[in-house]
Write a protein that holds these residues in place. Structure first.
Motif, PDB file in Angstrom:
ATOM      1  N   THR A  20       0.826  -1.206   0.000  1.00 32.36           N
ATOM      2  CA  THR A  20       0.000   0.000   0.000  1.00 32.36           C
ATOM      3  C   THR A  20       0.862   1.258   0.000  1.00 32.36           C
ATOM      4  O   THR A  20       0.512   2.254  -0.642  1.00 32.36           O
ATOM      5  N   ALA A  24       0.565   3.973  -2.976  1.00 32.97           N
ATOM      6  CA  ALA A  24       0.320   5.403  -2.757  1.00 32.97           C
ATOM      7  C   ALA A  24       1.435   6.246  -3.374  1.00 32.97           C
ATOM      8  O   ALA A  24       1.170   7.268  -4.019  1.00 32.97           O
ATOM      9  N   THR A  37      -0.598   5.747   4.627  1.00 34.36           N
ATOM     10  CA  THR A  37      -1.543   4.872   3.935  1.00 34.36           C
ATOM     11  C   THR A  37      -1.187   3.410   4.194  1.00 34.36           C
ATOM     12  O   THR A  37      -2.065   2.591   4.472  1.00 34.36           O
ATOM     13  N   THR A  62      -9.322   4.993   0.485  1.00 33.49           N
ATOM     14  CA  THR A  62      -9.486   6.447   0.482  1.00 33.49           C
ATOM     15  C   THR A  62     -10.336   6.897   1.667  1.00 33.49           C
ATOM     16  O   THR A  62      -9.989   7.854   2.363  1.00 33.49           O
ATOM     17  N   MET A  65      -8.354   6.644   4.885  1.00 37.07           N
ATOM     18  CA  MET A  65      -7.409   7.755   5.005  1.00 37.07           C
ATOM     19  C   MET A  65      -8.118   9.018   5.465  1.00 37.07           C
ATOM     20  O   MET A  65      -7.630   9.735   6.344  1.00 37.07           O
TER      21      MET A  65
END
Length: 70
Positions: A20, A24, A37, A62, A65
């Motif tokens: 991840t 990102a 992230t 998303t 986050m």
């Protein structure tokens, strides 16, 4: 670090973090955001009984986050 109290299984947490974070960064996030992230995904992975959590998606990541930033 993200405090996680309800750990179910740590299998896959490192893979979740690295993949991840790279995802990102490759999508032009800065390094601190990319690492954050990765930490969010890893912390949610250890709360799952699955090595790769079944609810993982771009949209969910998303949203996670956004929740973390609040």
């Amino acid at each position: 670090a993200i405090q996680v109290e309800d750990v179910i299984d740590v299998t896959g947490a490192g893979d979740a973090f690295v993949s991840t974070t790279l995802y990102a960064w490759l999508n032009r996030e800065d390094i601190p955001t990319a690492i954050q992230t990765g930490m969010i995904n890893a912390s949610n992975t250890i709360r799952s009984k699955d090595t790769v959590r079944t609810e993982l998606s771009r949209n969910n990541l998303t949203n996670e986050m956004e929740e973390f930033i609040k």
